[in-house]
Design a protein around this motif. Structure first.
Motif, mmCIF file in Angstrom:
data_model
loop_
_atom_site.group_PDB
_atom_site.id
_atom_site.type_symbol
_atom_site.label_atom_id
_atom_site.label_comp_id
_atom_site.label_asym_id
_atom_site.label_seq_id
_atom_site.Cartn_x
_atom_site.Cartn_y
_atom_site.Cartn_z
ATOM 1 N N GLN A 6 -4.386 2.338 7.422
ATOM 2 C CA GLN A 6 -4.577 3.777 7.241
ATOM 3 C C GLN A 6 -5.017 4.089 5.816
ATOM 4 O OE1 GLN A 6 -4.692 5.973 9.474
ATOM 5 N NE2 GLN A 6 -3.265 5.606 11.130
ATOM 6 N N VAL A 7 -4.412 3.426 4.853
ATOM 7 C CA VAL A 7 -4.804 3.640 3.461
ATOM 8 C C VAL A 7 -6.242 3.174 3.243
ATOM 9 C CG1 VAL A 7 -4.334 2.985 1.060
ATOM 10 C CG2 VAL A 7 -2.431 3.498 2.610
ATOM 11 N N TYR B 93 2.171 2.093 -3.181
ATOM 12 C CA TYR B 93 0.965 1.386 -2.771
ATOM 13 C C TYR B 93 -0.165 2.376 -2.529
ATOM 14 C CZ TYR B 93 -2.203 -1.441 0.059
ATOM 15 O OH TYR B 93 -3.322 -2.085 0.546
ATOM 16 N N TRP B 94 0.129 3.455 -1.831
ATOM 17 C CA TRP B 94 -0.895 4.471 -1.561
ATOM 18 C C TRP B 94 -1.450 5.038 -2.861
ATOM 19 C CZ3 TRP B 94 -0.724 9.642 -3.010
ATOM 20 C CH2 TRP B 94 -1.780 10.433 -2.529
ATOM 21 N N ARG B 95 -0.573 5.376 -3.781
ATOM 22 C CA ARG B 95 -1.015 5.963 -5.044
ATOM 23 C C ARG B 95 -1.899 4.999 -5.825
ATOM 24 N NH1 ARG B 95 2.923 8.323 -9.866
ATOM 25 N NH2 ARG B 95 1.233 9.076 -11.219
ATOM 26 N N ALA B 96 -1.506 3.728 -5.872
ATOM 27 C CA ALA B 96 -2.296 2.742 -6.595
ATOM 28 C C ALA B 96 -3.673 2.559 -5.978
ATOM 29 C CB ALA B 96 -1.562 1.397 -6.647
ATOM 30 N N GLN B 97 -3.733 2.496 -4.655
ATOM 31 C CA GLN B 97 -5.000 2.309 -3.964
ATOM 32 C C GLN B 97 -5.920 3.517 -4.134
ATOM 33 O OE1 GLN B 97 -6.110 -0.526 -2.134
ATOM 34 N NE2 GLN B 97 -4.409 -1.345 -3.335
ATOM 35 N N TYR C 90 1.782 16.497 0.470
ATOM 36 C CA TYR C 90 0.419 16.274 0.949
ATOM 37 C C TYR C 90 0.295 14.913 1.632
ATOM 38 C CZ TYR C 90 -4.657 15.634 0.825
ATOM 39 O OH TYR C 90 -5.965 15.394 1.162
ATOM 40 N N VAL C 91 0.925 13.898 1.032
ATOM 41 C CA VAL C 91 0.841 12.550 1.594
ATOM 42 C C VAL C 91 1.618 12.452 2.895
ATOM 43 C CG1 VAL C 91 1.443 10.134 1.211
ATOM 44 C CG2 VAL C 91 0.490 11.477 -0.648
ATOM 45 N N ALA D 77 19.578 2.780 1.906
ATOM 46 C CA ALA D 77 18.919 2.103 0.791
ATOM 47 C C ALA D 77 17.598 1.482 1.228
ATOM 48 C CB ALA D 77 19.846 1.038 0.216
ATOM 49 N N ALA D 78 17.591 0.831 2.394
ATOM 50 C CA ALA D 78 16.358 0.227 2.893
ATOM 51 C C ALA D 78 15.307 1.291 3.180
ATOM 52 C CB ALA D 78 16.649 -0.584 4.156
ATOM 53 N N PHE D 79 15.728 2.417 3.742
ATOM 54 C CA PHE D 79 14.801 3.518 4.016
ATOM 55 C C PHE D 79 14.124 3.991 2.735
ATOM 56 C CE2 PHE D 79 13.770 8.003 4.229
ATOM 57 C CZ PHE D 79 13.080 8.107 5.430
ATOM 58 N N VAL D 80 14.915 4.239 1.700
ATOM 59 C CA VAL D 80 14.377 4.757 0.442
ATOM 60 C C VAL D 80 13.455 3.732 -0.215
ATOM 61 C CG1 VAL D 80 14.962 5.492 -1.889
ATOM 62 C CG2 VAL D 80 16.307 6.317 0.054
ATOM 63 N N VAL D 81 13.885 2.476 -0.265
ATOM 64 C CA VAL D 81 13.087 1.433 -0.927
ATOM 65 C C VAL D 81 11.732 1.262 -0.241
ATOM 66 C CG1 VAL D 81 12.934 -1.049 -1.372
ATOM 67 C CG2 VAL D 81 15.039 0.186 -1.897
ATOM 68 N N VAL D 82 11.739 1.171 1.076
ATOM 69 C CA VAL D 82 10.479 0.968 1.805
ATOM 70 C C VAL D 82 9.564 2.181 1.676
ATOM 71 C CG1 VAL D 82 9.476 0.659 4.114
ATOM 72 C CG2 VAL D 82 11.468 -0.690 3.410
ATOM 73 N N LEU D 83 10.121 3.374 1.739
ATOM 74 C CA LEU D 83 9.302 4.577 1.594
ATOM 75 C C LEU D 83 8.679 4.642 0.204
ATOM 76 C CD1 LEU D 83 8.290 7.192 2.845
ATOM 77 C CD2 LEU D 83 10.359 8.326 2.008
ATOM 78 N N VAL D 84 9.457 4.352 -0.829
ATOM 79 C CA VAL D 84 8.939 4.373 -2.197
ATOM 80 C C VAL D 84 7.841 3.330 -2.380
ATOM 81 C CG1 VAL D 84 9.525 3.897 -4.616
ATOM 82 C CG2 VAL D 84 11.013 5.357 -3.236
#
Length: 205
Positions: A78-79, A193-197, A140-141, A181-188
Motif C-alpha cells: 500500500q505504501v 516506515y510510512w513517513r520515511a518512505q 490523515y494517515v 504493548a505489541a499493538f503500540v509498537v507495531v503501529l508506531v
C-alpha cells in the motif's frame, strides 16, 4: 506529433496509472480483510469446540502469524502504491501547468492544481481535496487504506502477544499489557516506515 499531442498522451497514461494504483490498493485490502475474516471465524469455531485451551492456542499460533505476515506485506505494498500515486499526481500537475502556460485564458477554469509543490500534491486527485498539508498527519494517515491496514496489523500483533502470554499462564494484567504493548509498537513502526518512505519520494520529485 507536436508538444500538445505528447502532453495529452502522457496525461492519459498517468491517469491510467493512477486508476491502476487505486484498483491494486482496493484488491490488496479486500484480500487482507477476507483472510482476516476467515481467521477470526476459524478461531471462533475452534474456541467453541475446545474452549480457550490447548487446541485453540495451537490454531492461533499457526493462523495469526500468517495473517500478520499478510497484513505487513499488504501494508508495504500500500505504501508503495501511494508513492507511485504521488509521482503520477506530480506529473499530472506539471502537465496542467504546461497547458495553462500555453493557453493562459483557460486558467480560471482549472479546478485541480497545476503545481508540484506540497499544496499541489495534497490538493490532487485522491487526496480528499484538502486545502494544504493536513493539520493532523496522524489522522490523515489512519483514514487512508495503508493506515487502516496498519491498525489491523497492530491489532493482530497485539492478539499474538496476548495469546502467547496467556499460553504461558500469565496473569490477566500481563496478558493485557503484552497485547497493548505489541499493538503500540507495531503501529508506531508502521507509521515510521510510512513517513520515511513518503519523505524519500517527496524529496526525489
Amino acid at each position: 506529433m507536436d508538444a500538445g499531442d505528447v502532453l495529452r498522451a502522457e496525461y492519459l497514461l498517468l491517469m491510467s496509472a493512477v486508476t491502476s494504483s487505486w484498483t491494486a490498493s482496493i484488491a490488496r485490502t479486500t484480500l487482507l480483510l477476507g483472510v482476516m475474516s476467515a481467521v477470526i471465524v476459524a478461531l471462533g469455531l475452534v474456541a467453541q469446540g475446545s474452549g480457550f485451551e490447548g487446541d485453540f492456542y495451537v490454531f492461533a499460533a499457526i493462523l495469526l502469524p500468517i495473517a500478520l505476515f499478510l497484513g505487513v506485506a499488504t501494508f508495504v505494498r500500500q505504501v508503495q502504491l501511494q508513492r507511485e500515486t504521488v509521482v503520477y499526481i506530480t506529473g499530472l500537475n506539471r502537465i496542467r501547468h504546461a497547458l495553462q502556460l500555453s493557453a493562459p485564458e483557460t486558467r480560471p477554469y482549472f479546478v485541480l492544481p497545476a503545481h508540484d509543490d506540497e499544496f499541489g500534491i495534497y490538493r490532487g486527485l485522491g487526496s480528499g481535496m484538502v486545502r494544504g498539508r493536513p493539520r493532523s498527519m496522524l489522522l490523515y494517515v489512519l483514514v487512508q487504506a495503508h493506515g487502516i491496514v496498519s491498525v489491523i496489523d497492530a491489532a493482530v500483533a497485539g492478539a499474538v502477544a496476548a495469546i502467547v502470554a496467556a499460553w504461558f499462564g500469565g496473569p490477566l494484567a500481563i496478558v493485557v499489557g503484552a497485547g497493548a504493548a505489541a499493538f503500540v509498537v507495531v503501529l508506531v513502526l508502521h507509521l515510521w516506515y510510512w513517513r520515511a518512505q513518503m519523505r524519500e519520494v517527496f524529496t526525489a520529485i
